[in-house]
Design an enzyme around this catalytic site. Structure first.
Site, short mmCIF file in Angstrom:
data_model
loop_
_atom_site.label_atom_id
_atom_site.label_comp_id
_atom_site.label_asym_id
_atom_site.label_seq_id
_atom_site.Cartn_x
_atom_site.Cartn_y
_atom_site.Cartn_z
N HIS A 168 37.11 41.94 24.82
CA HIS A 168 36.96 40.35 24.93
C HIS A 168 38.25 39.99 25.42
O HIS A 168 39.36 40.63 25.62
CB HIS A 168 37.05 39.93 23.35
CG HIS A 168 38.12 40.53 22.45
ND1 HIS A 168 37.72 41.72 21.95
CD2 HIS A 168 39.10 40.01 22.09
CE1 HIS A 168 38.66 42.02 21.16
NE2 HIS A 168 39.93 41.10 21.51
N HIS A 205 40.92 36.71 25.76
CA HIS A 205 41.45 35.52 25.07
C HIS A 205 41.85 34.66 26.17
O HIS A 205 42.78 34.83 27.01
CB HIS A 205 42.85 36.15 24.40
CG HIS A 205 42.64 36.92 23.16
ND1 HIS A 205 42.66 36.81 21.85
CD2 HIS A 205 42.36 38.52 23.33
CE1 HIS A 205 42.37 37.52 20.99
NE2 HIS A 205 42.24 39.11 21.91
P1 AMP Z 1 42.34 41.54 19.36
O1 AMP Z 1 43.32 41.55 18.56
O2 AMP Z 1 42.46 41.45 20.71
O3 AMP Z 1 41.02 42.82 19.03
O4 AMP Z 1 41.26 40.08 18.95
C1 AMP Z 1 40.52 40.20 18.02
C2 AMP Z 1 40.33 38.51 17.68
O5 AMP Z 1 38.94 38.45 17.30
C3 AMP Z 1 41.27 38.19 16.85
O6 AMP Z 1 42.15 36.74 17.34
C4 AMP Z 1 40.34 37.40 15.64
O7 AMP Z 1 40.79 36.22 15.13
C5 AMP Z 1 38.97 37.28 16.43
N1 AMP Z 1 37.94 37.64 15.42
C6 AMP Z 1 37.52 38.41 14.64
N2 AMP Z 1 36.31 38.22 14.03
C7 AMP Z 1 35.82 36.85 14.55
C8 AMP Z 1 34.76 36.13 14.38
N3 AMP Z 1 33.81 36.40 13.44
N4 AMP Z 1 34.70 34.86 15.18
C9 AMP Z 1 35.68 34.51 15.88
N5 AMP Z 1 36.59 35.09 16.31
C10 AMP Z 1 36.76 36.42 15.73
#
Ligand code: AMP
Ligand code: ZN
Length: 154
Positions: free
Chosen positions: A107, A109
């Site tokens: 993903h 950001h």
């Molecule tokens: P990473 O640390 O780059 O793996 O980012 C994962 C991101 O996903 C974090 O910023 C979380 O806040 C976000 N996240 C996890 N679950 C969800 C969800 N159900 N909806 C939206 N964001 C999410």
């Protein structure tokens, strides 16, 4: 690629969002991409853009997905600038736990920035010498040009 043939991990939270089993605050969607608000935003409007297919990290993402992803990233970022009045934005991607990855569905950001928001996401530091910098570049370059990285063209 038709949806039925995309890789899916039934235990993955982002695959569950794509399937509609978990709700999200959708920002953008097309055939291959979904973008939605991060539930724990670094800044208001912090958006995650994902490919609908399940690829754990950037290294598994097929290059054929790149163009559509890039177009979507640009749309969302442009909207953040216009709609939220952001003065800039970060496009960041974490790979593997050591780099802070917590959801293993690749993903991107998109984090809007505002003047005076106090965020400091870029703690850069100089190399100890120019020689060391050249050594690091040469080691990476040799590995890549010897074709030992794998997966680049798939
Ligand atoms: P990473 O640390 O780059 O793996 O980012 C994962 C991101 O996903 C974090 O910023 C979380 O806040 C976000 N996240 C996890 N679950 C969800 C969800 N159900 N909806 C939206 N964001 C999410
Ligand atoms: Zn997934």
């Amino acid at each position: 690629m038709p949806y039925a043939n995309r890789p899916v991990d039934k235990d993955c939270v982002f695959c569950r969002i794509v399937a509609g089993a978990i709700p999200c605050a959708r920002v953008y969607e097309d055939e291959n991409i979904l973008a939605f608000l991060d539930i724990q935003p670094i800044a208001p409007g912090h958006t995650l853009a994902i490919l609908k297919g399940h690829y754990p990290t950037l290294l598994e993402v097929p290059p054929r997905e790149a163009e559509g992803l890039f177009i979507a990233l640009k749309k969302v970022a442009a909207a953040q600038l216009k709609v939220l009045g952001a003065g800039g934005f970060h496009c960041l991607q974490n790979n593997f736990p050591l780099a802070g990855q917590t959801v293993f569905h690749a993903h991107w950001h998109l984090i809007p920035r505002a003047a005076g928001d106090g965020l400091a996401l870029w703690p850069g530091q100089a190399y100890e010498s120019d020689k060391r910098m050249r050594e690091v570049a040469e080691a990476l370059h040799s590995h890549i040009t010897a074709g030992r990285c794998g997966g680049q063209d798939e």
